[in-house]
Structure formats: C-alpha cells, structure tokens
Design an enzyme around this catalytic site. Structure first.
Site, PDB file in Angstrom:
ATOM      1  N   ASP A  70      38.974  41.078  51.210  1.00 24.80           N
ATOM      2  CA  ASP A  70      38.925  39.615  51.291  1.00 24.80           C
ATOM      3  C   ASP A  70      39.621  39.114  52.557  1.00 24.80           C
ATOM      4  O   ASP A  70      40.322  39.876  53.223  1.00 24.80           O
ATOM      5  CB  ASP A  70      39.538  38.973  50.034  1.00 24.80           C
ATOM      6  N   HIS A  98      43.381  37.327  39.270  1.00 28.19           N
ATOM      7  CA  HIS A  98      42.333  37.528  40.286  1.00 28.19           C
ATOM      8  C   HIS A  98      42.368  38.945  40.858  1.00 28.19           C
ATOM      9  O   HIS A  98      43.417  39.576  40.949  1.00 28.19           O
ATOM     10  CB  HIS A  98      42.358  36.460  41.386  1.00 28.19           C
ATOM     11  N   GLU A 118      38.762  34.140  41.773  1.00 30.90           N
ATOM     12  CA  GLU A 118      39.665  33.307  40.987  1.00 30.90           C
ATOM     13  C   GLU A 118      39.089  33.043  39.592  1.00 30.90           C
ATOM     14  O   GLU A 118      37.862  33.022  39.412  1.00 30.90           O
ATOM     15  CB  GLU A 118      39.856  31.960  41.702  1.00 30.90           C
ATOM     16  N   ASN A 128      47.357  35.298  38.271  1.00 32.76           N
ATOM     17  CA  ASN A 128      46.365  34.591  37.457  1.00 32.76           C
ATOM     18  C   ASN A 128      45.190  35.494  37.077  1.00 32.76           C
ATOM     19  O   ASN A 128      44.188  35.028  36.539  1.00 32.76           O
ATOM     20  CB  ASN A 128      45.857  33.335  38.180  1.00 32.76           C
TER      21      ASN A 128
END
Ligand code: GLP
Length: 220
Positions: A42, A113, A118, A111
């Site tokens: 990413d 990810h 996301e 979270n």
C-alpha cells in the site's frame, strides 16, 4: 530455498525488526534476494517522491537499500500517479505478470485493517483507492512529524482478493494494542467490518504474535 520468490511486503512499525534481520542475513551471505521480486502492499495518495512519510521511503531505508534486490523487481504503488485507477490496474497486471505472490507478509491495524483495507460494509476486491479512518491516520502520524492532520487522507492498497490470492500469508502483530483485534480476527465471524477476518478463508496463513498481542487468545 526459492531464489525467484515473489514477496508482498507491508510497512508500519511491526515488520522493521524482520527487515533488519533479513538485511543482516543478506549482508552475511546467508540469504540471496538477487532473483526475488517484491510488491509493496500500500501507499499514501498524493505525497511527492522523496517525502519521508511515503511508505516507499521507509521500506527503502529499512530494507531495500541494504539488500541485493534488482531495482526493476521492486514494485511500488505510485500514490503520486495522476490517474490512480490506472495505477491500481497496472499494479494488478504487474502482480499477475510476476506469476502471483508466493509469500505475503502482513501487519494489522488496531481497527482490523490489512494493507489499507479499512472496515466498511463492503470491500473492493482488487487494488484500489481508499479513504483512511481517523484512527488509521493517527496510527501513521509518526511518519508525518506526529501530526495526524498531516497524514494524507487517502491511500492505494492491494484489495482483499489480491491479498487472498497470495499462495502463503504471514500476519505479524505485536503489542497489547492489537490483542482484542487479533482475537476477533481469529475467533470472530468473517466480516468486512474487520478486513483481517477474511484471512480465515485462506488455506495457508500463519499468524505470528508476541505474548502481548496473543493475550486475547490466551484469555478464552
Ligand atoms: C498501517 C499500514 C499497514 C500496517 C498497519 C499496522 O496503516 N497500512 O500495512 O500493517 O497499519 O501498522 P504498525 O505495524 O505500525 O502497527
């Protein structure tokens, strides 16, 4: 053992010790990456070449400048591309042209990810442009002088299908802050609200944890 290995690589703090160990083994002649290929997972959108906050800059500092990978076999998503959709499509083609990813190493966001996928009601399957959550921007603030507002609001990321097509996946998580999400990832339902949970459907996943990150699994 496989000199032509195709690796998928994350950034973030978690893999830094691994990159230093791998670099040390290449420097000592124990490992050879001269025929290997890498694809970074990413990248932030819109930050210019040379900016220290780019994932490309940090992985270059920790790994690429120390190992004998051939420059033409190190692949990055270009977050500064004028047409990010075309850039994402180019990346998918490049992964396919390399024969797919043999081993994909992943970190994990608090979270849930993986890459920059996301939590959301639905996840794009392939490499795509994504809006980052406030938590994620805060988690990456260190790269931008500690200021979450300076972290780009968008990124490009391999998609869940891109990730699941890797032949082998190794997820690494360390520290207490990951304990709850690790437990949900392993024991909870498969849901786009916790993108890492999709790893439950992959046939060859290894999860490497320190004691603190494994605390939630040890509890129950
Ligand atoms: C970042 C990256 C991920 C990384 C994760 C965890 O936002 N997009 O690829 O794995 O969050 O980062 P860290 O290892 O610093 O906890």
């Amino acid at each position: 053992r496989n000199s032509r290995l195709v690796l998928g690589l994350p950034t973030g703090r978690t893999p830094v010790a691994f990159y230093h160990e791998l670099a040390a083994r290449v420097e000592s002649g124990e490992a050879d990456l001269s025929q290997a290929t890498t694809f970074n997972l990413d990248e932030f959108v819109g930050i210019p070449a040379g900016h220290p906050g780019r994932f490309r800059s940090s992985i270059t500092a920790h790994l690429f400048r120390r190992v004998n990978l051939a420059a033409e076999r190190i692949h990055f998503l270009d977050g500064a591309a004028a047409d990010t959709d075309a850039e994402c499509a180019r990346y998918e083609r490049a992964i396919a042209a390399a024969g797919g990813i043999d081993i994909l190493i992943l970190g994990l966001g608090t979270n849930g990810h993986i890459g920059f996928n996301e939590p959301a009601p639905a996840l794009p399957a392939r490499t795509h442009r994504v809006t980052l959550e406030p938590d994620t921007r805060a988690g990456n603030a260190e790269l931008f002088g500690g200021d979450p507002a300076a972290v780009p609001p968008e990124a490009l990321s391999m998609g869940i299908a891109t990730i699941l097509q890797a032949r082998q996946v190794i997820l690494v998580a360390t520290g207490q802050a990951k304990a709850t999400v690790v437990e949900r990832l392993v024991r909870g339902p498969v849901t786009p609200e916790l993108p890492g949970s999709f790893l439950q459907v992959h046939p060859d996943v290894e999860i490497m944890l320190d004691t603190a990150a494994a605390a939630g699994l040890a509890r129950s």
